[in-house]
Design a protein around this motif. Structure first.
Motif, PDB file in Angstrom:
ATOM      1  N   ARG A  35      -5.364  -5.581  29.686  1.00  0.00           N
ATOM      2  CA  ARG A  35      -4.963  -6.972  29.956  1.00  0.00           C
ATOM      3  C   ARG A  35      -4.928  -7.810  28.671  1.00  0.00           C
ATOM      4  O   ARG A  35      -4.038  -8.648  28.493  1.00  0.00           O
ATOM      5  CB  ARG A  35      -5.927  -7.598  30.971  1.00  0.00           C
ATOM      6  N   ASN A  36      -5.859  -7.547  27.772  1.00  0.00           N
ATOM      7  CA  ASN A  36      -5.907  -8.317  26.521  1.00  0.00           C
ATOM      8  C   ASN A  36      -4.814  -7.923  25.536  1.00  0.00           C
ATOM      9  O   ASN A  36      -4.513  -8.684  24.615  1.00  0.00           O
ATOM     10  CB  ASN A  36      -7.278  -8.139  25.854  1.00  0.00           C
ATOM     11  N   HIS A  37      -4.254  -6.717  25.719  1.00  0.00           N
ATOM     12  CA  HIS A  37      -3.223  -6.230  24.796  1.00  0.00           C
ATOM     13  C   HIS A  37      -1.972  -5.803  25.559  1.00  0.00           C
ATOM     14  O   HIS A  37      -1.257  -4.890  25.145  1.00  0.00           O
ATOM     15  CB  HIS A  37      -3.763  -5.035  23.988  1.00  0.00           C
ATOM     16  N   PHE A  38      -1.712  -6.503  26.630  1.00  0.00           N
ATOM     17  CA  PHE A  38      -0.701  -6.067  27.605  1.00  0.00           C
ATOM     18  C   PHE A  38       0.688  -5.903  26.987  1.00  0.00           C
ATOM     19  O   PHE A  38       1.339  -4.868  27.139  1.00  0.00           O
ATOM     20  CB  PHE A  38      -0.638  -7.067  28.770  1.00  0.00           C
ATOM     21  N   ASP A  39       1.173  -6.906  26.282  1.00  0.00           N
ATOM     22  CA  ASP A  39       2.548  -6.861  25.757  1.00  0.00           C
ATOM     23  C   ASP A  39       2.747  -5.702  24.790  1.00  0.00           C
ATOM     24  O   ASP A  39       3.783  -5.030  24.807  1.00  0.00           O
ATOM     25  CB  ASP A  39       2.909  -8.185  25.063  1.00  0.00           C
ATOM     26  N   GLY A  40       1.757  -5.474  23.922  1.00  0.00           N
ATOM     27  CA  GLY A  40       1.875  -4.390  22.959  1.00  0.00           C
ATOM     28  C   GLY A  40       1.849  -3.018  23.611  1.00  0.00           C
ATOM     29  O   GLY A  40       2.503  -2.083  23.128  1.00  0.00           O
ATOM     30  N   ILE A  41       1.093  -2.886  24.705  1.00  0.00           N
ATOM     31  CA  ILE A  41       1.039  -1.609  25.414  1.00  0.00           C
ATOM     32  C   ILE A  41       2.334  -1.359  26.171  1.00  0.00           C
ATOM     33  O   ILE A  41       2.902  -0.262  26.133  1.00  0.00           O
ATOM     34  CB  ILE A  41      -0.174  -1.587  26.373  1.00  0.00           C
ATOM     35  N   VAL A  42       2.848  -2.393  26.809  1.00  0.00           N
ATOM     36  CA  VAL A  42       4.111  -2.262  27.537  1.00  0.00           C
ATOM     37  C   VAL A  42       5.274  -2.012  26.575  1.00  0.00           C
ATOM     38  O   VAL A  42       6.245  -1.333  26.915  1.00  0.00           O
ATOM     39  CB  VAL A  42       4.359  -3.531  28.390  1.00  0.00           C
ATOM     40  N   ALA A  43       5.163  -2.524  25.350  1.00  0.00           N
ATOM     41  CA  ALA A  43       6.236  -2.331  24.359  1.00  0.00           C
ATOM     42  C   ALA A  43       6.503  -0.851  24.096  1.00  0.00           C
ATOM     43  O   ALA A  43       7.626  -0.468  23.745  1.00  0.00           O
ATOM     44  CB  ALA A  43       5.869  -3.036  23.054  1.00  0.00           C
ATOM     45  N   TRP A  44       5.476  -0.017  24.269  1.00  0.00           N
ATOM     46  CA  TRP A  44       5.648   1.425  24.089  1.00  0.00           C
ATOM     47  C   TRP A  44       6.799   1.953  24.938  1.00  0.00           C
ATOM     48  O   TRP A  44       7.520   2.872  24.540  1.00  0.00           O
ATOM     49  CB  TRP A  44       4.351   2.145  24.441  1.00  0.00           C
ATOM     50  N   THR A  45       6.982   1.368  26.127  1.00  0.00           N
ATOM     51  CA  THR A  45       8.020   1.803  27.044  1.00  0.00           C
ATOM     52  C   THR A  45       9.391   1.778  26.388  1.00  0.00           C
ATOM     53  O   THR A  45      10.220   2.670  26.619  1.00  0.00           O
ATOM     54  CB  THR A  45       8.039   0.888  28.291  1.00  0.00           C
ATOM     55  N   GLN A  46       9.641   0.778  25.555  1.00  0.00           N
ATOM     56  CA  GLN A  46      10.945   0.640  24.916  1.00  0.00           C
ATOM     57  C   GLN A  46      10.991   1.216  23.509  1.00  0.00           C
ATOM     58  O   GLN A  46      11.946   1.877  23.126  1.00  0.00           O
ATOM     59  CB  GLN A  46      11.356  -0.842  24.880  1.00  0.00           C
ATOM     60  N   THR A  47       9.954   0.981  22.712  1.00  0.00           N
ATOM     61  CA  THR A  47      10.010   1.421  21.318  1.00  0.00           C
ATOM     62  C   THR A  47       9.676   2.891  21.149  1.00  0.00           C
ATOM     63  O   THR A  47      10.170   3.543  20.229  1.00  0.00           O
ATOM     64  CB  THR A  47       9.033   0.603  20.456  1.00  0.00           C
ATOM     65  N   ARG A  48       8.821   3.421  22.021  1.00  0.00           N
ATOM     66  CA  ARG A  48       8.330   4.793  21.900  1.00  0.00           C
ATOM     67  C   ARG A  48       7.780   5.052  20.489  1.00  0.00           C
ATOM     68  O   ARG A  48       7.796   6.162  19.992  1.00  0.00           O
ATOM     69  CB  ARG A  48       9.444   5.802  22.200  1.00  0.00           C
ATOM     70  N   GLN A  49       7.304   3.990  19.865  1.00  0.00           N
ATOM     71  CA  GLN A  49       6.788   4.110  18.498  1.00  0.00           C
ATOM     72  C   GLN A  49       5.324   4.526  18.549  1.00  0.00           C
ATOM     73  O   GLN A  49       4.528   3.956  19.289  1.00  0.00           O
ATOM     74  CB  GLN A  49       6.931   2.782  17.750  1.00  0.00           C
ATOM     75  N   THR A  50       4.989   5.512  17.751  1.00  0.00           N
ATOM     76  CA  THR A  50       3.643   6.081  17.783  1.00  0.00           C
ATOM     77  C   THR A  50       3.035   6.145  16.393  1.00  0.00           C
ATOM     78  O   THR A  50       3.753   6.202  15.390  1.00  0.00           O
ATOM     79  CB  THR A  50       3.658   7.500  18.394  1.00  0.00           C
ATOM     80  N   ASN A  51       1.732   6.138  16.341  1.00  0.00           N
ATOM     81  CA  ASN A  51       1.014   6.312  15.080  1.00  0.00           C
ATOM     82  C   ASN A  51       0.623   7.771  14.860  1.00  0.00           C
ATOM     83  O   ASN A  51      -0.090   8.081  13.910  1.00  0.00           O
ATOM     84  CB  ASN A  51      -0.264   5.459  15.081  1.00  0.00           C
ATOM     85  N   GLY A  52       1.104   8.642  15.723  1.00  0.00           N
ATOM     86  CA  GLY A  52       0.703  10.042  15.644  1.00  0.00           C
ATOM     87  C   GLY A  52       0.993  10.671  14.299  1.00  0.00           C
ATOM     88  O   GLY A  52       0.161  11.379  13.738  1.00  0.00           O
ATOM     89  N   PHE A  53       2.187  10.384  13.745  1.00  0.00           N
ATOM     90  CA  PHE A  53       2.549  11.025  12.477  1.00  0.00           C
ATOM     91  C   PHE A  53       1.704  10.508  11.325  1.00  0.00           C
ATOM     92  O   PHE A  53       1.316  11.271  10.429  1.00  0.00           O
ATOM     93  CB  PHE A  53       4.044  10.831  12.172  1.00  0.00           C
ATOM     94  N   ILE A  54       1.381   9.194  11.327  1.00  0.00           N
ATOM     95  CA  ILE A  54       0.575   8.664  10.223  1.00  0.00           C
ATOM     96  C   ILE A  54      -0.874   9.141  10.352  1.00  0.00           C
ATOM     97  O   ILE A  54      -1.560   9.347   9.348  1.00  0.00           O
ATOM     98  CB  ILE A  54       0.661   7.125  10.144  1.00  0.00           C
TER      99      ILE A  54
END
Length: 408
Positions: free
Chosen positions: A345-364
């Motif tokens: 709930r405190n980070h809702f927009d950033g978590i939902v943004a994953w749906t569109q950006t599919r941007q991950t920190n996995g590679f870094i």
């Protein structure tokens, strides 16, 4: 004839020539004396045209070994007189960026240093650790200074531990080319300010950064908001699932105090179903069947529901389902998972943004892992500049060919 062979091997061309060769089998050394034709004139970057020789200096350059024999070039280097009356040294074309090495030798050092610790390179080349590091640091600085960041629009930001205790470095990587483009000390909001300055200095524009993937660090969130005004923050889905997995484990540890049967279910609860053995899968099914009485089972189910929600691609659907998931969890008695719901709930927009950006920190994070492995092999790096150099060597995909045609 032997001099002509060495000239061909070394690429020595007029007005340079090999004057002599000293081979010492006992010391396992080879010294090649190089001179230039009398009356030659030389160009200098400080003035147009070619200029007469004023005097000379003898300089010694470490070159690639001749088989097992250490090889040095002893060169009579000219100092030319420029039109303004100044006298300037003319380095031969094979001279490296660091005094005392040839370009080929420096390229060899760079190649080795991208694969092994500096100490290992030092042993192979019979040069000191500090000389090896100096070569690498010189080229990294040249390549980083020449970076063109004008096309950067999406970045991933992560921290890595510098040494024991709360001491960190912050890494910024280009999410498209998947390479580190900035390294700085610390992990506070000022690290993002420093990156913004670095970006601007290298042709980039902070207003062009439209997407940033970070963890849920308040400092990073503040820094992005303050210094990358157009960036949409994405919180990596895998970080969110990791928090949910931690909540499942916490619930299991609490419940096993009164139900010893749950004690052996740690890995079945944390692993994906596809990675479970037949026995583990059966044990998990038996636990889930008791969902009405076992809070650990409910915690696992909430985690799997969250995973399913975040796999979806319709942002409106994900947003609605995630809100309902949080409501359901907050009404439950699975206390550890409630903390996850609050975090979402405190980070809702950033978590939902994953749906569109599919941007991950996995590679870094994978690049971070390579650096930590290199640090362990070297029995620890403690100096910031050394760490920065190593990170760029391993993960910067730097173009050294601009400064050394022999570099990989």
């Amino acid at each position: 004839m032997s001099n002509q062979i060495f000239e061909a091997a070394l690429g020595i061309v007029n007005p340079w020539y090999i004057k002599g060769v000293d081979f010492d089998a006992e010391r396992k050394s080879l010294a090649i004396q190089i001179d230039f034709v009398a009356g030659s004139r030389f160009a200098h970057p400080g003035a147009d045209g070619v200029h007469p020789v004023h005097d000379t200096q003898t300089k010694r350059y470490r070159h690639l070994n001749f088989f097992q024999h250490e090889c040095h070039l002893e060169v009579r280097v000219p100092r030319v007189k420029l039109p303004d009356g100044k006298v300037a040294l003319v380095e031969p074309g094979w001279a490296g960026k660091l005094s005392g090495f040839t370009l080929l030798f420096e390229a060899f050092v760079l190649m080795l240093a991208q694969q092994m610790p500096f100490a290992a390179v030092s042993r192979i080349t019979s040069e000191s650790w500090h000389r090896v590091y100096s070569v690498c640091a010189k080229y990294v600085d040249l390549a980083v200074d020449a970076m063109d960041l004008s096309g950067i629009s999406s970045v991933a930001i992560d921290e890595t531990s510098k040494e024991r205790g709360q001491k960190y470095l912050t890494l910024v990587a280009d999410s498209v080319q998947r390479k580190v483009i900035f390294v700085t000390d610390g992990k506070d909001a000022k690290t993002i300010e420093s990156f913004a300055e670095h970006l601007t200095t290298h042709g980039g524009d902070v207003d062009s950064i439209t997407s940033v993937s970070i963890d849920m660090s308040p400092a990073f969130i503040k820094g992005v908001g303050d210094y990358l005004p157009n960036a949409r923050i994405t919180f990596d889905k895998f970080h969110v699932i990791a928090h949910a997995s931690t909540a499942v484990e916490e619930m299991r540890r609490t419940e096993q105090k009164t139900d010893p049967a749950i004690k052996g279910l740690r890995w079945p609860l944390l692993k994906g179903r596809e990675k479970l053995s037949t026995t583990q899968s059966a044990d998990l099914d038996a636990l889930v069947a008791k969902i009405t009485t076992k809070r650990t089972a409910r915690a696992w189910l909430y985690k799997e529901q969250l995973r399913d929600i975040l796999e979806r691609k319709q942002i409106n659907v994900v947003s609605a389902m995630l809100k309902q998931w949080c409501t359901n969890v907050m009404r439950s008695k699975v206390e550890p998972m409630k903390e996850v719901a609050k975090m979402i709930r405190n980070h809702f927009d950033g978590i939902v943004a994953w749906t569109q950006t599919r941007q991950t920190n996995g590679f870094i994070e994978a690049l971070n892992g390579l650096f930590q492995a290199a640090k362990r092999k070297a029995h620890g790096y403690t100096n910031f500049n050394t760490m920065r150099t190593v990170i760029f060597l391993i993960a910067g995909k730097l173009d050294f060919k601009k400064f050394n045609a022999h570099a990989a």
